[in-house]
Design a protein around this motif. Structure first.
Motif, mmCIF file in Angstrom:
data_model
loop_
_atom_site.group_PDB
_atom_site.id
_atom_site.type_symbol
_atom_site.label_atom_id
_atom_site.label_comp_id
_atom_site.label_asym_id
_atom_site.label_seq_id
_atom_site.Cartn_x
_atom_site.Cartn_y
_atom_site.Cartn_z
ATOM 1 N N ASN A 19 78.280 -8.295 -74.976
ATOM 2 C CA ASN A 19 79.443 -7.422 -75.004
ATOM 3 C C ASN A 19 80.669 -8.326 -75.003
ATOM 4 O O ASN A 19 81.080 -8.833 -73.967
ATOM 5 N N PHE A 20 81.237 -8.532 -76.193
ATOM 6 C CA PHE A 20 82.274 -9.545 -76.382
ATOM 7 C C PHE A 20 83.610 -8.869 -76.652
ATOM 8 O O PHE A 20 83.803 -8.248 -77.691
ATOM 9 N N GLU A 21 84.553 -9.005 -75.719
ATOM 10 C CA GLU A 21 85.851 -8.346 -75.829
ATOM 11 C C GLU A 21 86.850 -9.274 -76.525
ATOM 12 O O GLU A 21 87.653 -9.943 -75.885
ATOM 13 N N LYS A 54 89.231 -19.836 -74.208
ATOM 14 C CA LYS A 54 88.146 -19.817 -73.232
ATOM 15 C C LYS A 54 87.794 -18.370 -72.918
ATOM 16 O O LYS A 54 88.670 -17.558 -72.624
ATOM 17 N N SER A 55 86.517 -18.044 -73.012
ATOM 18 C CA SER A 55 86.027 -16.715 -72.659
ATOM 19 C C SER A 55 85.110 -16.858 -71.458
ATOM 20 O O SER A 55 84.022 -17.429 -71.552
ATOM 21 N N ASP A 56 85.579 -16.358 -70.302
ATOM 22 C CA ASP A 56 84.780 -16.551 -69.087
ATOM 23 C C ASP A 56 83.930 -15.329 -68.777
ATOM 24 O O ASP A 56 83.786 -14.430 -69.603
ATOM 25 N N ASN A 57 83.384 -15.297 -67.571
ATOM 26 C CA ASN A 57 82.431 -14.263 -67.140
ATOM 27 C C ASN A 57 81.182 -14.289 -68.009
ATOM 28 O O ASN A 57 80.556 -13.274 -68.277
ATOM 29 N N TYR A 58 80.831 -15.491 -68.487
ATOM 30 C CA TYR A 58 79.643 -15.639 -69.312
ATOM 31 C C TYR A 58 78.411 -15.468 -68.435
ATOM 32 O O TYR A 58 78.155 -16.245 -67.521
ATOM 33 N N GLN A 59 77.654 -14.400 -68.717
ATOM 34 C CA GLN A 59 76.436 -14.117 -67.967
ATOM 35 C C GLN A 59 75.314 -13.842 -68.948
ATOM 36 O O GLN A 59 75.538 -13.392 -70.063
ATOM 37 N N ASN A 60 74.121 -14.082 -68.517
ATOM 38 C CA ASN A 60 72.974 -13.848 -69.388
ATOM 39 C C ASN A 60 72.406 -12.454 -69.158
ATOM 40 O O ASN A 60 72.332 -11.996 -68.045
ATOM 41 N N THR A 120 79.502 -23.642 -71.109
ATOM 42 C CA THR A 120 79.342 -24.173 -69.758
ATOM 43 C C THR A 120 78.580 -23.151 -68.919
ATOM 44 O O THR A 120 78.069 -22.162 -69.442
ATOM 45 N N LYS A 121 78.555 -23.381 -67.608
ATOM 46 C CA LYS A 121 77.803 -22.508 -66.712
ATOM 47 C C LYS A 121 78.275 -21.072 -66.776
ATOM 48 O O LYS A 121 77.465 -20.140 -66.778
ATOM 49 N N ARG A 146 75.039 -8.596 -70.061
ATOM 50 C CA ARG A 146 75.443 -9.656 -70.975
ATOM 51 C C ARG A 146 76.868 -9.377 -71.436
ATOM 52 O O ARG A 146 77.105 -8.527 -72.280
ATOM 53 N N LYS A 147 77.823 -10.107 -70.875
ATOM 54 C CA LYS A 147 79.219 -9.807 -71.140
ATOM 55 C C LYS A 147 80.038 -11.083 -71.253
ATOM 56 O O LYS A 147 79.793 -12.061 -70.552
ATOM 57 N N LEU A 148 81.010 -11.050 -72.170
ATOM 58 C CA LEU A 148 81.995 -12.119 -72.295
ATOM 59 C C LEU A 148 83.376 -11.487 -72.276
ATOM 60 O O LEU A 148 83.641 -10.534 -73.007
ATOM 61 N N ASN A 149 84.248 -12.013 -71.451
ATOM 62 C CA ASN A 149 85.597 -11.473 -71.373
ATOM 63 C C ASN A 149 86.415 -11.840 -72.614
ATOM 64 O O ASN A 149 86.058 -12.730 -73.382
#
Length: 686
Positions: free
Chosen positions: A406-408, A680-686, A419-420, A161-164
């Protein structure tokens, strides 16, 4: 700092929370920092200077700022200032915390010591490590296998679970906020504030181009109705009636506009969100009730019908709204202190509290792909999720745990959209501009914090501090542009206001405890070495070529001989504003004092925000509850002139007299309410 108790009050510094039993109060970070300073030195009087250095590092000195934080703390601690139990005021000395804090870590240590003592009094048994050698080998082997398995699984899990770190999508010095993605996620709407005008802007996600759709004099809210229609709120200027505007878009512009009247008893439309069936949901205020209440309202474009879904509980302010497949979720603050998560079931029309103990104020968005609610902490950087399975369970509220990403990010996200593979939002940051009462002069207005403006006596140069690269740096602005004077390589937190010589060709400033001189003619920066820790330079005495400065040591100033580069400390209370052979004028608290003539001056009401001298006159910026004033005083402290200041003048830092007109031109810091950017924070994964 560890959590601690003040009597029966529980303090959690990391979350800026104060608990009175089950009641949780949120306070601003600087107020919590101040409380922690008190807790580290209880039963000790701390001067204003010490507290300012601890909280602000002397960044911009304003006694009213400290008094405001003291008031906030007393209110949060429920401490009566007339019979103070916690924070005591010591006239002309400072403040003290009169309650001994008890840190939870100390309680744990005491408990551990008691357990240890009890263990020592019992019959000793053979310790676990006294085992036969074969069993030791087996145990060690099992331990290695378990450790390797945990390490391998945690590092090969494809669903980390990570957000760039967020990347800015808007790059102007204006406020950009309220990002709204089209239903197909191909276009982005946002609001841009330029002065007193509000612009609805459109941006294609795969392109850099932006398009202005409309501009209004008043702020408005908006949402996509479908991929080609936008709905926005509008108040009729003459009648004050609420409307909805439906804008049809094509080729990145408005092709047609339709007005929908809103029922007269519904006002203050906000938090517009569109569901998958194109129903528009929003919050509103019901005016027919004896006490105005918040409503949950639905609007269908096809029938232009407004339907009240629910009247929200009293004393509840909704922070944000998210639309799921069969429910609406919103975060709210109850009684100004309790943070809640509520759910409105679209099938049963049932409204209930899902969680009554949120740790902060969250903005929310629904992730349709993963069927979960995303929550973003608006007070500190943090993004969390709650699955539909968690939200639909009937278990105890306290058992519902927010799962973190994990939010950087150094800054929190507000007004989020999902979004996706990305999370969009708004980052809000403090932005300070520099302006003056002379509209013809160029001012400093960047995306950074610009403050500590110091104009030369000739008015031709302006020295100022700016956070251009995430740290304070010193610049000078003249006819040829802006030049970097000190880039602060050691990243000190504070650079003092520049103090100019009367010839306008040199100025002095302090940073990191040291004093520097800059020569404009030779473009040379000189460091004056000293064992004294200099906080700021206060005055340049030209007839003796001396600087007078404030040191870190309490009630101690310093004379800096510029010819010999020597530093002499001396005892001094207050800040030196003016000094010549015959007299010396200081500023202490809300009093100006001429030490030689034994005269003082205080404003009849209000507090002195800042004071300094210009050509033998003393200028005092005074603020009270209703207005701010600029007083011009002679050295005998008689008022020569006073002026009511515009409301946006928040900290006058320097001034000069125009040589031809003899008009006073002052420079001031202007705190904009916020500097907002779409990110925008990409690499959004669950």
């Amino acid at each position: 700092m560890d959590v601690f108790y003040l009597n029966q009050i529980f303090i959690d510094p990391s979350r800026n929370q104060i608990f009175h039993g089950d009641e949780c109060l949120l306070i601003e970070p600087k107020a919590m920092t101040l409380l922690c300073v008190f807790a580290q030195q209880p039963n000790k009087v701390l001067s204003q200077e010490v507290l300012f250095e601890a909280v602000w590092q002397n960044r911009i000195f304003s006694p009213s700022s400290l008094q405001r934080l003291i008031t906030l703390l007393r209110k949060a601690l429920k401490d009566d200032p007339k019979a103070a139990q916690f924070i005591h005021t010591h006239a002309k000395r400072g403040y003290s915390l009169e309650v001994q804090p008890v840190f939870v870590e100390h309680l744990r240590s005491d408990k551990a010591n008691k357990q240890k003592q009890q263990t020592e009094n019992t019959v000793l048994k053979a310790p676990f490590y006294v085992l036969p050698k074969p069993l030791w080998v087996i145990a060690l082997g099992l331990l290695l296998i378990v450790g390797f398995s945990v390490f391998f699984l945690s590092n090969t899990n494809p669903n980390v679970r990570k957000l760039n770190k967020p990347v800015a999508l808007t790059h102007t010095a204006n406020n950009e906020s309220m990002p709204k993605l089209s239903l197909n996620a191909q276009q982005l709407l946002f609001l841009r504030e330029t002065g007193s005008r509000f612009e609805l802007a459109l941006k294609a996600m795969e392109k850099e181009s932006e398009y202005s759709l409309l501009t209004q004099n008043k702020a408005f809210e908006f949402a996509w109705s479908n991929n080609t229609t936008v709905v926005l709120t509008h108040i009729e200027p003459n009648s004050g009636n609420n409307h909805l505007k439906l804008l049809t878009l094509a080729d990145n512009q408005v092709m047609s506009e339709r007005i929908i009247k809103v029922p007269s008893h519904i006002t203050d439309l906000r938090a517009l969100q569109t569901g998958h069936d194109n129903t528009l949901y929003m919050l509103a205020t019901e005016t027919k009730l004896i006490n105005a209440r918040n409503l949950l309202v639905a609007f269908k474009e096809q029938t232009t019908e407004f339907k009240t879904l629910s009247v929200l509980p009293e004393d509840t302010y909704v922070q944000d709204l998210a639309v799921a497949n069969n429910a609406l979720y919103f975060t709210a603050t109850k009684s100004h202190s309790i943070q809640q998560l509520l759910k409105y079931d679209l099938g049963t029309a049932n409204l209930k509290i899902i969680k009554n103990d949120l740790a902060s104020i969250y903005h929310v968005a629904w992730d349709y792909l993963r069927n979960q609610l995303i929550l973003s902490d608006t007070l500190k950087a943090g993004v969390f999720s709650l699955s539909a399975q968690q939200l639909n369970k009937t278990k105890q509220q306290s058992e519902m745990k927010l799962l973190p990403f994990n939010f950087e990010s150094p800054s929190p996200l507000s007004q989020i959209q999902v979004t996706k593979n990305a999370v969009f939002g708004t980052t809000f940051q403090q932005n300070i501009d520099i302006a003056s009462n002379n509209a013809t002069l160029t001012h400093v207005n960047s995306k950074y914090e610009d403050y500590q403006a110091s104009v030369s006596p000739s008015g031709k140069h302006l020295a100022f501090v700016s956070h251009k690269h995430g740290r304070p740096m010193l610049f000078v602005k003249g006819k040829k542009g802006v030049a970097t004077i000190f880039d602060n390589p050691h990243q000190h937190d504070f650079i003092s206001r520049a103090i100019w010589s009367s010839h306008s060709n040199e100025f002095a400033f302090a940073v990191g405890g040291q004093v520097y001189l800059y020569d404009l003619t030779n473009k040379q920066l000189t460091h004056i070495e000293s064992d004294e820790h200099i906080v700021r330079v206060d005055y340049w005495q030209n007839n003796t070529n001396q600087l007078i400065a404030t040191t870190k040591q309490l009630n101690t100033a310093a004379i800096i001989e510029l010819d010999t580069k020597t530093v002499w400390p001396f005892t001094q209370q207050g800040t030196v504003l003016y000094k010549d052979e015959d007299q010396q004028i200081i500023w202490q608290n809300d009093t100006l004092e001429n030490l030689a003539k034994l005269k003082t001056w205080q404003p009849e009401q209000g507090e002195i925000v800042h004071a300094f001298s210009v050509k033998g006159l003393i200028l005092a910026h005074v603020r009270n509850a209703n207005e701010s004033n600029l007083f011009i005083l002679k050295t005998n402290l008689e008022v020569q002139e006073s002026t009511v200041l515009p409301t946006n003048v928040q900290f006058i830092s320097s001034a000069f007299f125009e040589p031809t007109k003899d008009n006073l031109v002052y420079f001031y810091s202007h705190w904009r309410n916020q500097d907002a950017d779409i990110v925008k924070s990409d690499n959004y994964q669950n």
